[in-house]
Design an enzyme around this catalytic site. Structure first.
Site, PDB file in Angstrom:
ATOM      1  N   ASP A   1      55.959  34.553  43.923  1.00 51.79           N
ATOM      2  CA  ASP A   1      55.743  33.133  43.579  1.00 51.79           C
ATOM      3  C   ASP A   1      57.112  32.460  43.502  1.00 51.79           C
ATOM      4  O   ASP A   1      57.980  32.875  42.715  1.00 51.79           O
ATOM      5  CB  ASP A   1      55.034  33.084  42.208  1.00 51.79           C
ATOM      6  CG  ASP A   1      54.789  31.664  41.742  1.00 51.79           C
ATOM      7  OD1 ASP A   1      53.962  31.488  40.846  1.00 51.79           O
ATOM      8  OD2 ASP A   1      55.426  30.732  42.272  1.00 51.79           O
ATOM      9  N   ILE A   2      57.304  31.451  44.296  1.00 51.46           N
ATOM     10  CA  ILE A   2      58.634  30.812  44.364  1.00 51.46           C
ATOM     11  C   ILE A   2      59.028  30.193  43.023  1.00 51.46           C
ATOM     12  O   ILE A   2      60.220  30.098  42.704  1.00 51.46           O
ATOM     13  CB  ILE A   2      58.688  29.771  45.500  1.00 51.46           C
ATOM     14  CG1 ILE A   2      60.149  29.425  45.817  1.00 51.46           C
ATOM     15  CG2 ILE A   2      57.871  28.514  45.176  1.00 51.46           C
ATOM     16  CD1 ILE A   2      60.378  28.824  47.151  1.00 51.46           C
TER      17      ILE A   2
ATOM     18  N   VAL B   1      52.793  24.859  47.442  1.00 51.92           N
ATOM     19  CA  VAL B   1      54.091  25.052  46.773  1.00 51.92           C
ATOM     20  C   VAL B   1      54.450  23.830  45.943  1.00 51.92           C
ATOM     21  O   VAL B   1      54.900  23.921  44.800  1.00 51.92           O
ATOM     22  CB  VAL B   1      55.191  25.299  47.825  1.00 51.92           C
ATOM     23  CG1 VAL B   1      56.567  25.234  47.215  1.00 51.92           C
ATOM     24  CG2 VAL B   1      54.989  26.631  48.509  1.00 51.92           C
ATOM     25  N   ASP B   2      54.187  22.655  46.516  1.00 47.22           N
ATOM     26  CA  ASP B   2      54.511  21.377  45.851  1.00 47.22           C
ATOM     27  C   ASP B   2      53.827  21.329  44.488  1.00 47.22           C
ATOM     28  O   ASP B   2      54.439  21.074  43.449  1.00 47.22           O
ATOM     29  CB  ASP B   2      54.018  20.229  46.750  1.00 47.22           C
ATOM     30  CG  ASP B   2      54.777  18.937  46.539  1.00 47.22           C
ATOM     31  OD1 ASP B   2      54.468  17.966  47.245  1.00 47.22           O
ATOM     32  OD2 ASP B   2      55.666  18.889  45.673  1.00 47.22           O
TER      33      ASP B   2
ATOM     34  N   THR C   1      53.508  26.257  56.676  1.00 46.09           N
ATOM     35  CA  THR C   1      52.493  27.256  57.075  1.00 46.09           C
ATOM     36  C   THR C   1      51.211  27.159  56.258  1.00 46.09           C
ATOM     37  O   THR C   1      50.302  27.976  56.434  1.00 46.09           O
ATOM     38  CB  THR C   1      53.059  28.695  56.922  1.00 46.09           C
ATOM     39  OG1 THR C   1      53.372  28.911  55.537  1.00 46.09           O
ATOM     40  CG2 THR C   1      54.276  28.898  57.798  1.00 46.09           C
ATOM     41  N   GLY C   2      51.116  26.187  55.395  1.00 49.02           N
ATOM     42  CA  GLY C   2      49.883  26.017  54.607  1.00 49.02           C
ATOM     43  C   GLY C   2      49.109  24.809  55.085  1.00 49.02           C
ATOM     44  O   GLY C   2      48.564  24.796  56.195  1.00 49.02           O
TER      45      GLY C   2
ATOM     46  N   TYR D   1      50.117  22.244  56.362  1.00 45.29           N
ATOM     47  CA  TYR D   1      50.612  21.714  57.647  1.00 45.29           C
ATOM     48  C   TYR D   1      50.338  22.649  58.832  1.00 45.29           C
ATOM     49  O   TYR D   1      50.798  22.387  59.936  1.00 45.29           O
ATOM     50  CB  TYR D   1      52.096  21.354  57.531  1.00 45.29           C
ATOM     51  CG  TYR D   1      52.358  20.106  56.703  1.00 45.29           C
ATOM     52  CD1 TYR D   1      51.307  19.349  56.193  1.00 45.29           C
ATOM     53  CD2 TYR D   1      53.645  19.672  56.409  1.00 45.29           C
ATOM     54  CE1 TYR D   1      51.528  18.219  55.439  1.00 45.29           C
ATOM     55  CE2 TYR D   1      53.895  18.537  55.638  1.00 45.29           C
ATOM     56  CZ  TYR D   1      52.818  17.808  55.163  1.00 45.29           C
ATOM     57  OH  TYR D   1      53.037  16.684  54.404  1.00 45.29           O
TER      58      TYR D   1
HETATM   59  N1  APR Z   1      55.160  30.511  46.038  1.00 46.22           N
HETATM   60  C1  APR Z   1      55.479  30.799  47.329  1.00 46.22           C
HETATM   61  N2  APR Z   1      54.754  30.396  48.376  1.00 46.22           N
HETATM   62  C2  APR Z   1      53.643  29.679  48.119  1.00 46.22           C
HETATM   63  C3  APR Z   1      53.239  29.319  46.810  1.00 46.22           C
HETATM   64  C4  APR Z   1      54.050  29.777  45.750  1.00 46.22           C
HETATM   65  N3  APR Z   1      53.757  29.506  44.470  1.00 46.22           N
HETATM   66  N4  APR Z   1      52.090  28.576  46.895  1.00 46.22           N
HETATM   67  C5  APR Z   1      51.781  28.493  48.197  1.00 46.22           C
HETATM   68  N5  APR Z   1      52.697  29.152  48.951  1.00 46.22           N
HETATM   69  C6  APR Z   1      52.768  29.309  50.406  1.00 46.22           C
HETATM   70  C7  APR Z   1      51.499  29.061  51.162  1.00 46.22           C
HETATM   71  O1  APR Z   1      50.695  30.234  51.175  1.00 46.22           O
HETATM   72  C8  APR Z   1      52.057  28.752  52.554  1.00 46.22           C
HETATM   73  O2  APR Z   1      52.295  29.945  53.268  1.00 46.22           O
HETATM   74  O3  APR Z   1      53.674  28.323  50.889  1.00 46.22           O
HETATM   75  C9  APR Z   1      53.405  28.097  52.274  1.00 46.22           C
HETATM   76  C10 APR Z   1      53.462  26.587  52.516  1.00 46.22           C
HETATM   77  O4  APR Z   1      52.215  26.023  52.203  1.00 46.22           O
HETATM   78  P1  APR Z   1      52.067  24.538  51.567  1.00 46.22           P
HETATM   79  O5  APR Z   1      52.505  24.572  50.176  1.00 46.22           O
HETATM   80  O6  APR Z   1      50.683  24.073  51.892  1.00 46.22           O
HETATM   81  O7  APR Z   1      53.147  23.665  52.366  1.00 46.22           O
HETATM   82  P2  APR Z   1      53.082  22.991  53.797  1.00 46.22           P
HETATM   83  O8  APR Z   1      52.217  23.729  54.749  1.00 46.22           O
HETATM   84  O9  APR Z   1      54.523  22.749  54.155  1.00 46.22           O
HETATM   85  O10 APR Z   1      52.367  21.590  53.519  1.00 46.22           O
HETATM   86  C11 APR Z   1      53.039  20.652  52.731  1.00 46.22           C
HETATM   87  O11 APR Z   1      51.104  20.222  51.414  1.00 46.22           O
HETATM   88  O12 APR Z   1      50.942  20.469  49.171  1.00 46.22           O
HETATM   89  C12 APR Z   1      51.125  19.544  50.161  1.00 46.22           C
HETATM   90  O13 APR Z   1      52.471  17.846  49.142  1.00 46.22           O
HETATM   91  C13 APR Z   1      52.486  18.909  50.074  1.00 46.22           C
HETATM   92  O14 APR Z   1      52.017  17.281  51.748  1.00 46.22           O
HETATM   93  C14 APR Z   1      52.693  18.496  51.493  1.00 46.22           C
HETATM   94  C15 APR Z   1      52.045  19.616  52.292  1.00 46.22           C
END
Ligand code: APR
Length: 169
Positions: free
Chosen positions: A10-11, A33-34, A123-124, A126
């Site tokens: 977990d970041i 992550v946000d 990778t989530g 997006y």
């Molecule tokens: N720690 C590490 N990695 C995480 C965590 C965490 N706590 N939570 C999620 N992840 C991973 C997800 O499994 C994924 O592989 O982080 C990666 C990025 O996923 P997202 O958080 O959905 O980010 P992204 O795909 O860049 O989309 C960003 O999503 O939450 C909204 O406000 C944000 O609009 C933005 C968009």
């Protein structure tokens, strides 16, 4: 040349100088992550994001750019917010994804951060395919000219970890 290390976890729990947030261009938080960073870090982070919007980023943070705030209650000192590109099968946006890593390390250098943790940006929500995102992330970190001594790529599940490990070989 900076060789990243991989961590499954977990970041928000990483004991580094700066954690990178996969942010929304609005800088007003979101899911993934946000959401995790804002939940764990507390309201100070959003308060500073709002100030950044008011002063410099009224039109939002551009894709591929990065900006730092306090990390609030996180173990880290700073959060570096960067906006990943939404995956597109029609258009090659890989330079924008590489820019997230490069610009975040540039901001880390400005802060004097020596250890930085990244999530797998884009990778989530997006929808960037994990393997391709791993290829871009590892190459971008390796190519970065930075004073950062330790770059940790924090993967949230086994599949992501394996995809990145395969790209590190
Ligand atoms: N720690 C590490 N990695 C995480 C965590 C965490 N706590 N939570 C999620 N992840 C991973 C997800 O499994 C994924 O592989 O982080 C990666 C990025 O996923 P997202 O958080 O959905 O980010 P992204 O795909 O860049 O989309 C960003 O999503 O939450 C909204 O406000 C944000 O609009 C933005 C968009």
């Amino acid at each position: 040349m900076t060789e990243p290390s991989l961590v499954l976890g977990d970041i928000t729990r990483q004991r580094v100088d700066a954690v990178v947030n996969a942010a929304n261009s609005s800088l007003l938080g979101g899911g993934g992550v946000d959401g995790a960073i804002h939940r764990a870090g507390g309201p100070e982070i959003l308060a500073e994001c709002r100030r950044l919007r008011a002063s410099h980023y009224g039109r939002g943070l551009a894709t591929g750019q990065a900006v730092a705030t306090t990390a609030g209650r996180l173990p880290a000192r700073w959060v570096i917010h960067t906006v990943g590109p939404v995956f597109s099968a029609e258009e090659d946006r890989s330079p924008l994804l590489a820019s997230c890593y490069r610009e975040s390390l540039r901001v880390a250098d400005e802060l004097g951060a020596r250890t930085v943790a990244f999530p797998a940006i884009s990778t989530g929500v997006y929808r960037w395919p994990m393997d391709d995102a791993a290829r871009i992330a590892v190459a971008a970190v390796r190519a970065a000219r930075t004073a950062v001594e330790e770059v940790v790529l924090v993967l949230h599940d086994e599949a992501a970890y394996e995809a990145f490990a395969a790209r590190m070989r």
